[in-house]
Motif scaffolding. Sequence first.
Motif, PDB file in Angstrom:
ATOM      1  N   ASP A 109     -13.059 -17.546  -7.917  1.00 23.42           N
ATOM      2  CA  ASP A 109     -14.491 -17.631  -8.205  1.00 23.42           C
ATOM      3  C   ASP A 109     -14.747 -18.657  -9.305  1.00 23.42           C
ATOM      4  OD1 ASP A 109     -17.153 -17.297  -8.755  1.00 23.42           O
ATOM      5  OD2 ASP A 109     -17.069 -15.124  -9.038  1.00 23.42           O
ATOM      6  N   THR A 161     -20.996  -4.020   1.162  1.00 26.09           N
ATOM      7  CA  THR A 161     -19.675  -4.312   0.596  1.00 26.09           C
ATOM      8  C   THR A 161     -18.827  -3.057   0.391  1.00 26.09           C
ATOM      9  OG1 THR A 161     -20.599  -4.177  -1.631  1.00 26.09           O
ATOM     10  CG2 THR A 161     -20.526  -6.361  -0.609  1.00 26.09           C
ATOM     11  N   GLY A 218     -10.482 -13.259  -4.136  1.00 22.89           N
ATOM     12  CA  GLY A 218     -11.722 -13.738  -3.540  1.00 22.89           C
ATOM     13  C   GLY A 218     -12.493 -14.705  -4.406  1.00 22.89           C
ATOM     14  N   MET A 228     -16.579  -7.969  -1.990  1.00 21.03           N
ATOM     15  CA  MET A 228     -16.277  -7.307  -0.720  1.00 21.03           C
ATOM     16  C   MET A 228     -14.863  -6.746  -0.674  1.00 21.03           C
ATOM     17  SD  MET A 228     -17.786 -10.160   1.900  1.00 21.03           S
ATOM     18  CE  MET A 228     -19.382 -10.932   1.647  1.00 21.03           C
ATOM     19  N   SER A 229     -14.015  -7.190  -1.591  1.00 18.53           N
ATOM     20  CA  SER A 229     -12.618  -6.753  -1.590  1.00 18.53           C
ATOM     21  C   SER A 229     -12.524  -5.271  -1.941  1.00 18.53           C
ATOM     22  CB  SER A 229     -11.820  -7.565  -2.611  1.00 18.53           C
ATOM     23  OG  SER A 229     -10.538  -7.000  -2.807  1.00 18.53           O
ATOM     24  N   THR A 284     -17.067 -13.439  -1.951  1.00 15.32           N
ATOM     25  CA  THR A 284     -16.196 -12.475  -1.265  1.00 15.32           C
ATOM     26  C   THR A 284     -15.505 -11.470  -2.173  1.00 15.32           C
ATOM     27  OG1 THR A 284     -14.281 -13.981  -1.332  1.00 15.32           O
ATOM     28  CG2 THR A 284     -15.754 -14.145   0.581  1.00 15.32           C
TER      29      THR A 284
END
Length: 257
Positions: A209, A43, A232, A239-240, A236
């Motif tokens: 989320d 990530t 996200g 991962m941002s 995800t």
Amino acid sequence: MPTFASFDGLRLNYTVWEGDDAHRPVLLQHGFAADTNANWISTGVVAALRKAGFTVISLDARGHGRSEKPHDESRYTENAMARDVSALLDELGLDEVSMVGYSMGAIIALAATAADKRIRCLATGGVGAGIVDFGGVDLRVVKPADIASALLAEDPSTVPPAGVPFRLLADAVGGDRKALAAVALASREGHLELSSIGVPTLVLAGDQDQLAAEPERLAAAIAGARLVRIPGDHMTAVMSPAFAEALVTFLSAPHPR
């Protein structure tokens, strides 16, 4: 990869990336069914922290990654996982760290911070009001039994919808699904002593989320905690680039030592 024997003799794997002496070391605890690589390396979080000069330590939780994976539920209580954090600090001879946890790792990090004064700064991700209302995973979104059923199902087509992401992640990282089911079933509704957490705290939450719904309630329950929303969902948001950026900014700020 180095391992150590935790308080009950279980051997756990950890990784250390050395940084400079200008920053307090950062200890990372990954989420359920993930591991150091899936949650932190792939990530970009480890790379961002190292670029900023931090020494980074990542612990593979019991039942995950390269750590030992017993199939006995009694080995996976939240208290045991929080004690693993303290045992690692003992192993490394560290007097102070900042700690970052995501999802299950956030629950572990909160419990460890409440119990261990060597954790001087805390950041959580992937959790919200479920911590306040249930002491852990938000049971309005997914129940531990559904996660365990998803992991143990012989036919993936029979997996409960709420458990699908966890089954997919476990298979993607090559996880031991029986051990992970034991982890899920060991989690229980309880109470975290959030009022006993007095260190600077950052609450990171993906704006889509569901497992981190109403993160403002979690932030309000921890004295002085700050909330930052990240684009996200549960899988995800970490991962941002915004996640790593907010984390580095927070951990780089002057906090009491």
